[in-house]
Design a protein around this motif. Structure first.
Motif, PDB file in Angstrom:
ATOM      1  N   LEU A  76       0.876  -1.173   0.000  1.00 53.37           N
ATOM      2  CA  LEU A  76       0.000   0.000   0.000  1.00 53.37           C
ATOM      3  C   LEU A  76       0.908   1.217   0.000  1.00 53.37           C
ATOM      4  CD1 LEU A  76      -2.656   1.495   0.184  1.00 53.37           C
ATOM      5  CD2 LEU A  76      -2.811   0.868   2.591  1.00 53.37           C
ATOM      6  N   LEU A  77       1.048   1.833  -1.156  1.00 53.43           N
ATOM      7  CA  LEU A  77       1.957   2.960  -1.334  1.00 53.43           C
ATOM      8  C   LEU A  77       1.186   4.268  -1.141  1.00 53.43           C
ATOM      9  CD1 LEU A  77       4.676   4.202  -2.122  1.00 53.43           C
ATOM     10  CD2 LEU A  77       4.013   3.921  -4.538  1.00 53.43           C
ATOM     11  N   VAL A  78       1.562   5.027  -0.129  1.00 50.75           N
ATOM     12  CA  VAL A  78       0.886   6.284   0.189  1.00 50.75           C
ATOM     13  C   VAL A  78       1.697   7.422  -0.425  1.00 50.75           C
ATOM     14  CG1 VAL A  78      -0.021   7.749   2.026  1.00 50.75           C
ATOM     15  CG2 VAL A  78       0.083   5.263   2.347  1.00 50.75           C
ATOM     16  N   LEU A  79       1.104   8.105  -1.391  1.00 46.47           N
ATOM     17  CA  LEU A  79       1.795   9.170  -2.111  1.00 46.47           C
ATOM     18  C   LEU A  79       1.265  10.531  -1.671  1.00 46.47           C
ATOM     19  CD1 LEU A  79       1.982   7.705  -5.736  1.00 46.47           C
ATOM     20  CD2 LEU A  79       3.723   7.674  -3.931  1.00 46.47           C
ATOM     21  N   SER A  80       2.200  11.395  -1.284  1.00 49.24           N
ATOM     22  CA  SER A  80       1.867  12.735  -0.808  1.00 49.24           C
ATOM     23  C   SER A  80       2.771  13.747  -1.490  1.00 49.24           C
ATOM     24  CB  SER A  80       2.074  12.842   0.710  1.00 49.24           C
ATOM     25  OG  SER A  80       1.392  11.817   1.401  1.00 49.24           O
ATOM     26  N   PHE A  81       2.304  14.990  -1.550  1.00 49.43           N
ATOM     27  CA  PHE A  81       3.202  16.048  -2.017  1.00 49.43           C
ATOM     28  C   PHE A  81       4.360  16.165  -1.040  1.00 49.43           C
ATOM     29  CE2 PHE A  81       4.689  20.416  -2.432  1.00 49.43           C
ATOM     30  CZ  PHE A  81       4.895  20.492  -3.794  1.00 49.43           C
ATOM     31  N   GLY A  82       4.039  16.203   0.250  1.00 41.40           N
ATOM     32  CA  GLY A  82       5.068  16.219   1.278  1.00 41.40           C
ATOM     33  C   GLY A  82       5.184  17.558   1.977  1.00 41.40           C
ATOM     34  N   THR A  83       5.939  17.579   3.050  1.00 40.04           N
ATOM     35  CA  THR A  83       6.255  18.815   3.763  1.00 40.04           C
ATOM     36  C   THR A  83       7.569  18.637   4.498  1.00 40.04           C
ATOM     37  OG1 THR A  83       5.514  20.409   5.440  1.00 40.04           O
ATOM     38  CG2 THR A  83       4.925  18.108   5.804  1.00 40.04           C
ATOM     39  N   SER A  84       8.314  19.718   4.651  1.00 48.68           N
ATOM     40  CA  SER A  84       9.564  19.689   5.413  1.00 48.68           C
ATOM     41  C   SER A  84       9.333  20.053   6.868  1.00 48.68           C
ATOM     42  CB  SER A  84      10.586  20.650   4.794  1.00 48.68           C
ATOM     43  OG  SER A  84      10.163  21.993   4.979  1.00 48.68           O
ATOM     44  N   TYR A  85       8.090  20.352   7.246  1.00 45.75           N
ATOM     45  CA  TYR A  85       7.768  20.604   8.655  1.00 45.75           C
ATOM     46  C   TYR A  85       7.670  19.246   9.350  1.00 45.75           C
ATOM     47  CZ  TYR A  85       7.001  25.597   8.022  1.00 45.75           C
ATOM     48  OH  TYR A  85       7.170  26.939   7.793  1.00 45.75           O
TER      49      TYR A  85
ATOM     50  N   VAL B  93       2.835  -0.908   4.198  1.00 48.21           N
ATOM     51  CA  VAL B  93       2.607   0.502   3.881  1.00 48.21           C
ATOM     52  C   VAL B  93       3.952   1.184   3.661  1.00 48.21           C
ATOM     53  CG1 VAL B  93       1.695   2.694   4.732  1.00 48.21           C
ATOM     54  CG2 VAL B  93       0.452   0.553   5.180  1.00 48.21           C
ATOM     55  N   ARG B  94       4.082   1.837   2.530  1.00 48.54           N
ATOM     56  CA  ARG B  94       5.302   2.555   2.190  1.00 48.54           C
ATOM     57  C   ARG B  94       4.953   3.976   1.757  1.00 48.54           C
ATOM     58  NH1 ARG B  94       6.725  -1.073   4.685  1.00 48.54           N
ATOM     59  NH2 ARG B  94       8.278  -2.682   4.211  1.00 48.54           N
ATOM     60  N   ARG B  95       5.953   4.864   1.801  1.00 47.51           N
ATOM     61  CA  ARG B  95       5.748   6.293   1.534  1.00 47.51           C
ATOM     62  C   ARG B  95       6.460   6.725   0.268  1.00 47.51           C
ATOM     63  NH1 ARG B  95       7.668  10.471   6.126  1.00 47.51           N
ATOM     64  NH2 ARG B  95       5.738   9.670   7.073  1.00 47.51           N
ATOM     65  N   GLY B  96       5.816   7.651  -0.449  1.00 47.36           N
ATOM     66  CA  GLY B  96       6.464   8.334  -1.554  1.00 47.36           C
ATOM     67  C   GLY B  96       6.018   9.777  -1.582  1.00 47.36           C
ATOM     68  N   PHE B  97       6.953  10.705  -1.828  1.00 48.36           N
ATOM     69  CA  PHE B  97       6.623  12.128  -1.968  1.00 48.36           C
ATOM     70  C   PHE B  97       6.774  12.528  -3.432  1.00 48.36           C
ATOM     71  CE2 PHE B  97       7.576  13.955   2.549  1.00 48.36           C
ATOM     72  CZ  PHE B  97       6.512  13.219   3.042  1.00 48.36           C
ATOM     73  N   THR B  98       5.903  13.384  -3.890  1.00 42.78           N
ATOM     74  CA  THR B  98       5.977  13.837  -5.277  1.00 42.78           C
ATOM     75  C   THR B  98       6.899  15.042  -5.452  1.00 42.78           C
ATOM     76  OG1 THR B  98       4.075  15.322  -5.048  1.00 42.78           O
ATOM     77  CG2 THR B  98       3.617  13.033  -5.678  1.00 42.78           C
TER      78      THR B  98
ATOM     79  N   ASN C  71       0.828  -7.091  -5.860  1.00 39.27           N
ATOM     80  CA  ASN C  71      -0.385  -6.271  -5.818  1.00 39.27           C
ATOM     81  C   ASN C  71      -0.050  -4.913  -5.214  1.00 39.27           C
ATOM     82  OD1 ASN C  71      -2.143  -8.471  -6.695  1.00 39.27           O
ATOM     83  ND2 ASN C  71      -1.732  -9.346  -4.666  1.00 39.27           N
ATOM     84  N   LEU C  72      -0.148  -3.876  -6.030  1.00 38.86           N
ATOM     85  CA  LEU C  72       0.202  -2.519  -5.604  1.00 38.86           C
ATOM     86  C   LEU C  72      -1.066  -1.680  -5.501  1.00 38.86           C
ATOM     87  CD1 LEU C  72       2.435  -0.414  -4.976  1.00 38.86           C
ATOM     88  CD2 LEU C  72       2.376   0.184  -7.420  1.00 38.86           C
ATOM     89  N   VAL C  73      -1.324  -1.188  -4.295  1.00 40.09           N
ATOM     90  CA  VAL C  73      -2.431  -0.261  -4.067  1.00 40.09           C
ATOM     91  C   VAL C  73      -1.824   1.105  -3.787  1.00 40.09           C
ATOM     92  CG1 VAL C  73      -4.411   0.312  -2.614  1.00 40.09           C
ATOM     93  CG2 VAL C  73      -3.889  -2.087  -3.142  1.00 40.09           C
TER      94      VAL C  73
ATOM     95  N   GLY D  76       2.208  10.938   8.409  1.00 37.52           N
ATOM     96  CA  GLY D  76       2.599   9.758   9.170  1.00 37.52           C
ATOM     97  C   GLY D  76       1.416   9.105   9.866  1.00 37.52           C
ATOM     98  N   ALA D  77       0.493   9.924  10.363  1.00 35.14           N
ATOM     99  CA  ALA D  77      -0.687   9.381  11.036  1.00 35.14           C
ATOM    100  C   ALA D  77      -1.613   8.680  10.053  1.00 35.14           C
ATOM    101  CB  ALA D  77      -1.432  10.496  11.764  1.00 35.14           C
ATOM    102  N   ILE D  78      -1.766   9.233   8.865  1.00 38.36           N
ATOM    103  CA  ILE D  78      -2.566   8.569   7.831  1.00 38.36           C
ATOM    104  C   ILE D  78      -1.958   7.218   7.494  1.00 38.36           C
ATOM    105  CG2 ILE D  78      -3.294   8.680   5.408  1.00 38.36           C
ATOM    106  CD1 ILE D  78      -3.406  11.763   5.760  1.00 38.36           C
ATOM    107  N   GLU D  79      -0.651   7.192   7.299  1.00 39.65           N
ATOM    108  CA  GLU D  79       0.034   5.935   6.989  1.00 39.65           C
ATOM    109  C   GLU D  79      -0.130   4.932   8.130  1.00 39.65           C
ATOM    110  OE1 GLU D  79       3.599   8.092   4.387  1.00 39.65           O
ATOM    111  OE2 GLU D  79       3.862   7.654   6.512  1.00 39.65           O
TER     112      GLU D  79
END
Length: 347
Positions: free
Chosen positions: A90-99, A123-128, A161-163, A108-111
């Motif tokens: 389950l790949l969680v993609l976000s724009f991201g923030t440096s804060y 669950v893994r993270r990716g920033f755009t 299987n990639l979500v 992080g809480a969503i993930e």
């Protein structure tokens, strides 16, 4: 060919569900007007200026490396770039923030909630936004995967299987770009499916309305204007803000106001509405997944032109709530439900 067909089916389902911006009162009528959203269809952009959610933190990353404020301890955040993923990701993609604190408390809480809800998926993270990734790496010596790195990690780990669950607020240009970018890797997986952004269906709007009004209920004293600041976009998907405003007004939350930093309704629009009422105090809160640069500076900053300074100059007592929507459990539950719908579509 089977893998490509499955992904294209997922893409078709995504396109068919671009319904949340219609302003109509039912899901079916929202779907009828999805073509307008499709044509412009997100940060909380690479079009960093053309989508809300993905651009909500775009300008924060122009900061200098010698920034003179503390955004929190980056080491407390799980950047979720581990290997040993397994068959299901389950790949969680976000724009991201440096804060750092906001990143941990929102993205992080969503993930974390997704990980609890779907124990059979890694669950893994990716920033755009590579500018954010680079800034965090330079400042904190922590490297967050960008989309390509996250996808390469999935391929190298033999994921079947990639979500993909974006944390975007709405459909928009970056959401479409993500679908295309992930599509370039579709042959590497057995199945690829996408979850919807936060505001997709009319039910999503109702749930977000309930979440934000309950979150601010203690300020609803009849003398306080409660104002939410979104990013805004010149794309048609910007109409989600007016739709949220219309829903709040219809449901009797007449002291709740929604505006944007870079589009309509503008700060001037919100100020005029507040001044038309008999309010003594103003509470400001971001209508963004994270509380990044826009929240800390455009909303709560002391410089001329900020929302805080503008309302103070107009004679109001102002309180700023520096918290992103991702800190709200009910908001996170919407993302969980959208991911569940995507997972349930796997064959």
């Amino acid at each position: 060919m089977k893998k490509t067909a499955i992904f294209m089916l997922s893409l078709a389902l995504v396109a068919g569900m671009l319904s949340g911006c219609s302003g109509d009162s039912s899901d079916s009528s929202a779907k009828d007007s999805s073509s307008a959203a499709d044509s412009s269809s997100v940060a909380e952009t690479s079009a960093e200026d053309s989508t809300e959610d993905s651009s909500e933190t775009s300008e924060e990353e122009t900061m200098d490396d010698d920034e003179n404020y503390d955004t929190g301890d980056a080491s407390l955040d799980d950047i979720r770039n581990q290997d040993n993923i397994g068959d299901n990701e389950l790949l969680v993609l976000s724009f991201g923030t440096s804060y750092n604190d906001s990143r941990r408390l929102t993205i992080g809480a969503i993930e974390g909630d997704l990980e609890k809800a779907f124990p059979d998926f890694s669950v893994r993270r990716g920033f755009t936004a590579n500018i954010i990734i680079d800034h965090v790496q330079r400042r904190d010596n922590i490297l967050i995967d960008d989309v390509d790195a996250a996808l390469e990690r999935a391929v190298n780990n033999g994921v079947k299987n990639l979500v993909v669950q974006p944390t975007h607020l709405m459909h928009g240009l970056e959401y479409d770009e993500l679908v295309k970018e992930v599509g370039n890797y579709s042959d590497a997986f057995d199945q690829v499916v996408f979850g919807e952004p936060l505001l997709n269906s009319d039910d999503d709007f109702v749930r977000v309305e309930k979440a934000i009004t309950e979150w601010t209920a203690s300020y609803d004293d009849g003398e306080t204007a409660i104002c939410f600041m979104g990013h805004g976009t010149e794309a048609d998907s910007n109409e989600v803000y007016q739709k949220m405003q219309d829903l709040l007004t219809k449901d009797g939350y007449t002291n709740y106001f929604v505006g944007t930093v870079e589009a309509q309704p503008s700060l001037d629009d919100v100020l005029a509405k507040v001044q038309a009422g008999d309010y003594k105090r103003v509470v400001l809160e971001p209508l963004m997944v994270v509380a990044g640069d826009h929240a800390n500076n455009d909303m709560a900053g002391d410089e001329d032109g900020s929302w805080k300074k503008t309302f103070e100059d107009a004679g109001y007592e102002v309180e700023c709530l520096l918290r992103g929507l991702g800190e709200n459990e009910d908001i996170r539950a919407i993302y969980v439900d959208h991911a569940k719908a995507a997972i349930d579509s796997l064959k």
